[in-house]
Write a protein that holds these residues in place. Structure first.
Motif, short mmCIF file in Angstrom:
data_model
loop_
_atom_site.label_atom_id
_atom_site.label_comp_id
_atom_site.label_asym_id
_atom_site.label_seq_id
_atom_site.Cartn_x
_atom_site.Cartn_y
_atom_site.Cartn_z
N LEU A 18 129.24 -63.18 -64.97
CA LEU A 18 130.85 -62.95 -65.96
C LEU A 18 130.36 -61.79 -66.85
CD1 LEU A 18 132.71 -64.75 -66.75
CD2 LEU A 18 131.73 -65.35 -69.30
N ILE A 19 129.30 -61.36 -66.89
CA ILE A 19 129.74 -59.90 -67.95
C ILE A 19 129.84 -58.97 -66.66
CG2 ILE A 19 127.83 -58.23 -68.94
CD1 ILE A 19 128.50 -60.72 -71.27
N ILE A 20 129.04 -58.69 -66.09
CA ILE A 20 130.01 -57.53 -64.94
C ILE A 20 130.78 -57.74 -64.50
CG2 ILE A 20 129.89 -56.87 -62.25
CD1 ILE A 20 126.21 -58.30 -62.43
N ALA A 21 132.02 -58.98 -64.18
CA ALA A 21 133.14 -59.31 -63.62
C ALA A 21 133.80 -58.52 -65.00
CB ALA A 21 133.47 -60.64 -63.56
N VAL A 22 133.13 -59.13 -66.41
CA VAL A 22 134.32 -59.17 -67.59
C VAL A 22 134.21 -57.34 -67.58
CG1 VAL A 22 134.05 -57.98 -70.41
CG2 VAL A 22 133.93 -60.89 -68.79
N ILE A 23 133.46 -56.71 -66.98
CA ILE A 23 133.35 -54.89 -67.05
C ILE A 23 133.41 -54.40 -66.37
CG2 ILE A 23 131.20 -52.87 -67.30
CD1 ILE A 23 129.14 -54.29 -68.45
#
Length: 111
Positions: A18-23
């Motif tokens: 999720l963090i990778i996708a948000v970034i």
């Protein structure tokens, strides 16, 4: 719901995805704003590179040489934008499936 190392692993990797996708999404939005709204936000006007004769005296650039250097700066801006887009898309292509896969497994274990 009982605690287990497996469940901790699933939550951790779901969160990482999720963090990778948000970034990646933030980078794409940033790039879109630079291209369509703040058009000069990522343009840098470097001083033109002077020419020198063998004696070390500066020679004035012709208009054609000035245009070539400005065109080179524009090409560099385009390459930087392409690198940013490539990185952002790669983050989305990795982050979204990582998140979805692990989240799906978490939901399966909750039943």
């Amino acid at each position: 719901m009982k605690f287990s190392i497996r469940l901790l692993y699933l939550y951790l990797f779901s969160f990482i995805g999720l963090i990778i996708a948000v970034i990646g999404t933030v980078q794409l939005v940033d790039l879109g704003m630079k291209v369509y709204i703040f058009k000069d936000a990522d343009r840098y006007d470097y001083p033109l590179t002077p020419k020198f004769d063998p004696a070390g005296k500066e020679i004035a650039l012709t208009d054609k040489e000035k245009e070539e250097q400005k065109a080179q700066q524009d090409r560099e801006t385009t390459r930087n934008r392409q690198r940013q887009a490539s990185t952002a898309i790669a983050m989305l292509l990795v982050g979204v499936p990582l998140y979805k896969y692990h989240w799906k497994l978490i939901k399966k274990e909750d039943k």
